[in-house]
Design a protein around this motif. Sequence first.
Motif, mmCIF file in Angstrom:
data_model
loop_
_atom_site.group_PDB
_atom_site.id
_atom_site.type_symbol
_atom_site.label_atom_id
_atom_site.label_comp_id
_atom_site.label_asym_id
_atom_site.label_seq_id
_atom_site.Cartn_x
_atom_site.Cartn_y
_atom_site.Cartn_z
ATOM 1 N N GLU A 131 3.625 -1.693 5.921
ATOM 2 C CA GLU A 131 4.635 -1.365 4.925
ATOM 3 C C GLU A 131 5.701 -2.448 4.826
ATOM 4 N N ASP A 132 5.904 -3.247 5.860
ATOM 5 C CA ASP A 132 6.880 -4.332 5.785
ATOM 6 C C ASP A 132 6.504 -5.355 4.720
ATOM 7 N N ALA A 133 5.215 -5.540 4.500
ATOM 8 C CA ALA A 133 4.742 -6.537 3.541
ATOM 9 C C ALA A 133 4.241 -5.918 2.242
ATOM 10 N N ALA A 134 4.100 -4.589 2.203
ATOM 11 C CA ALA A 134 3.560 -3.934 1.002
ATOM 12 C C ALA A 134 4.016 -2.470 0.966
ATOM 13 N N PRO A 135 5.303 -2.225 0.739
ATOM 14 C CA PRO A 135 5.793 -0.845 0.795
ATOM 15 C C PRO A 135 5.216 0.066 -0.279
ATOM 16 N N VAL A 136 4.696 -0.502 -1.355
ATOM 17 C CA VAL A 136 4.127 0.311 -2.432
ATOM 18 C C VAL A 136 2.614 0.412 -2.314
ATOM 19 N N THR A 137 1.941 -0.735 -2.218
ATOM 20 C CA THR A 137 0.477 -0.721 -2.309
ATOM 21 C C THR A 137 -0.203 -0.200 -1.050
ATOM 22 N N VAL A 138 0.480 -0.213 0.101
ATOM 23 C CA VAL A 138 -0.105 0.444 1.272
ATOM 24 C C VAL A 138 -0.270 1.931 1.000
ATOM 25 N N ASP A 139 0.763 2.541 0.423
ATOM 26 C CA ASP A 139 0.647 3.958 0.075
ATOM 27 C C ASP A 139 -0.473 4.187 -0.929
ATOM 28 N N LEU A 140 -0.621 3.271 -1.888
ATOM 29 C CA LEU A 140 -1.685 3.424 -2.879
ATOM 30 C C LEU A 140 -3.062 3.352 -2.219
ATOM 31 N N GLU A 141 -3.200 2.507 -1.200
ATOM 32 C CA GLU A 141 -4.488 2.401 -0.507
ATOM 33 C C GLU A 141 -4.818 3.682 0.239
ATOM 34 N N VAL A 142 -3.817 4.251 0.914
ATOM 35 C CA VAL A 142 -4.039 5.518 1.614
ATOM 36 C C VAL A 142 -4.419 6.613 0.620
ATOM 37 N N GLU A 143 -3.738 6.632 -0.523
ATOM 38 C CA GLU A 143 -4.057 7.637 -1.545
ATOM 39 C C GLU A 143 -5.447 7.401 -2.121
ATOM 40 N N ALA A 144 -5.835 6.142 -2.313
ATOM 41 C CA ALA A 144 -7.179 5.848 -2.814
ATOM 42 C C ALA A 144 -8.232 6.375 -1.843
#
Length: 653
Positions: A131-144
């Motif tokens: 999350e330090d490097a991707a606070p938005v897209t990490v969440d999107l990956e988990v949701e995917a």
Amino acid sequence: MPAHTTEPGPQPGDAAARDRLLDACFLGPYGENDALLERLVVEFLRDHVYWRRNFHPEDPPAIATDAAFAPDYRAFEARMRRELHQLSAALKKSVPFHSPRYIGHMASDLLLPGLVAQILTLPYNPNNVSEDAAPVTVDLEVEAGLQLARMVGYPHDPERDPCAFGHLTSGGTLANYQALRLALALKAFPVALRAAQVPGIALPEDDWQAFNLGPAGATALVVRWKAWLAAQTPREHRAWKARVEGERIERRGLVDFFAAHPQLKVPWVLAPVTAHYSWSKGMKLLGLGRDQLRLMPEREMRMDADALGSTLAACERARQPLLMAVGVFGTTEFGTVDPIDALVDARDAAQARGLGFSVHVDAAWGGYLSTLFRNPDGSLRPRAEVAQGFRQFPQPHVHAAAAALARTDSITIDPHKLGYLPYGAGAFLCRDHRAMALLAESADYVFHDQAPRGYRARYRNLGQFIPEGSKPGANAAAVYVTHKVLPLDHANFGRLPAQTVLSAEAFHAAAQAFAERIRAQARACVPFPPDSNLVCIALNPAGNRDIATANAFARRLHDRLRVDPGLPLQDRSFFGSVTTLRPQALGPAGMQRILDALGLAPASDGEGEDHLVILRHTLMNPYLIDRENGISYIDLYFDFLAGCVRALAEADG
């Protein structure tokens, strides 16, 4: 089984409504949606620039407004334009995956939601390691991952255990490797707990029982261990954690671990003969060794369930442990579907007898076919309902396999195949996320904190759990947004694979008619009816009995279908691929059936070629039947292929 008599066409809606939906999904074979793509890209590029300008508007521009007039600036721009123009020109030699004339490998046009989402995200350059490097897209990956879990029937509510977990990979190879890695960690962990002599937790009586708890039993033990550890004082917590870690296979290595537990042997992995070569690579990478990969015989290109049962019985007698049994949902070469239902039944029966192992499904190709079997509420559709609109799809064994995906332990799916998304976007899913704790790594400069904070928060540090470190967040954005625009059920995303199955059924029928048309020049057959959207054709020159001659004939046909870097792409009318049929995959009876259909004599006493080269067609493009212009590229292809067959026959006299 009698063929369905209803008119071809997926549901819901009539053909016109379906076509209009598909028309909005792609840039199109002719670039028809170029204005839409351009508007979206320009809109979100401007939005990105506004974001930069408003991040800290008090900061002045660092690049002078008159910089564009400087000689160095203009020279750099000129060099950049020159190289980009050269790149653009070179790329015109790329394989035309977008065209309905391309029916070769597992690639097609890209879905616009995913393409634009990836382009939109690239300038932000998120790194999904944490999350330090991707606070938005990490969440999107988990949701995917949860989106894909729902598609295959895995539990997907993060507020309740068990819940699945999934993450993206560069492709199916890495996802299969992750499956091996997790299965080995789960299998060996109970043995480590016994070796550490942890008190207060009920443990198996001996190493053999510990090594054969199976994935569900081992995961339950992980949960109990974590709860026990959390109840200790900080000092005891550190000591016991270190003691157990010191006994784990990941710390000791394979040699020391099995030397310390002589009752155990290195486990086998069972996979069908048609399994992807990534399984061999994974066994080598993990250090288990290629010899521990045991290939199961098949019947008609599908795993032989009886042979699997015999192998399991032999393993029980010899006390040979198993790590995993692999089933394939859509083989790379033929699109066939293994009996996943028989595989999970065999796992459960063996577990009851004390032989535990995981079941992994390699659905890199066929995973998105699951959308055809899912209602919008996530429930499984009955076979009779799925079958409406198709001639023969799905055969009973295909529906049973799709239903059984929910009972497996882990699955590989490739969004960059039947998900119509950019490379590289593979995916790994496990049915119970709690097992992932065994894969966690520590790195203080990347990962912080690490008390559990709930499902989603726990996996924001993805790099702790996955094989990669740095990884592109733009891929996650592409997958997530596509699944939001086209939910993974039959009424939405399912319309795409439905169209490909319709194309496969039409192609199969056209292939049978083609065989009659060319009977004077060659014999042709479809070796086995398609389970999905790959159709193969075997050919043999008229009057020939030699397999090697038939193979040479097929290769010469393929020369007219393959990409030749030395020729303009427009020199090719169609693009196809080849593969081979082998007795090990078909079984003796299946191989003989095909040889008889082609008028070929089998190789005798190991002399001559025993495999058969065949043409392979991947029918992904939704415009193979162009209703707008009244063109069937399937018919055009068989006209072209018939001309090639006749030309070769004439050349051979």
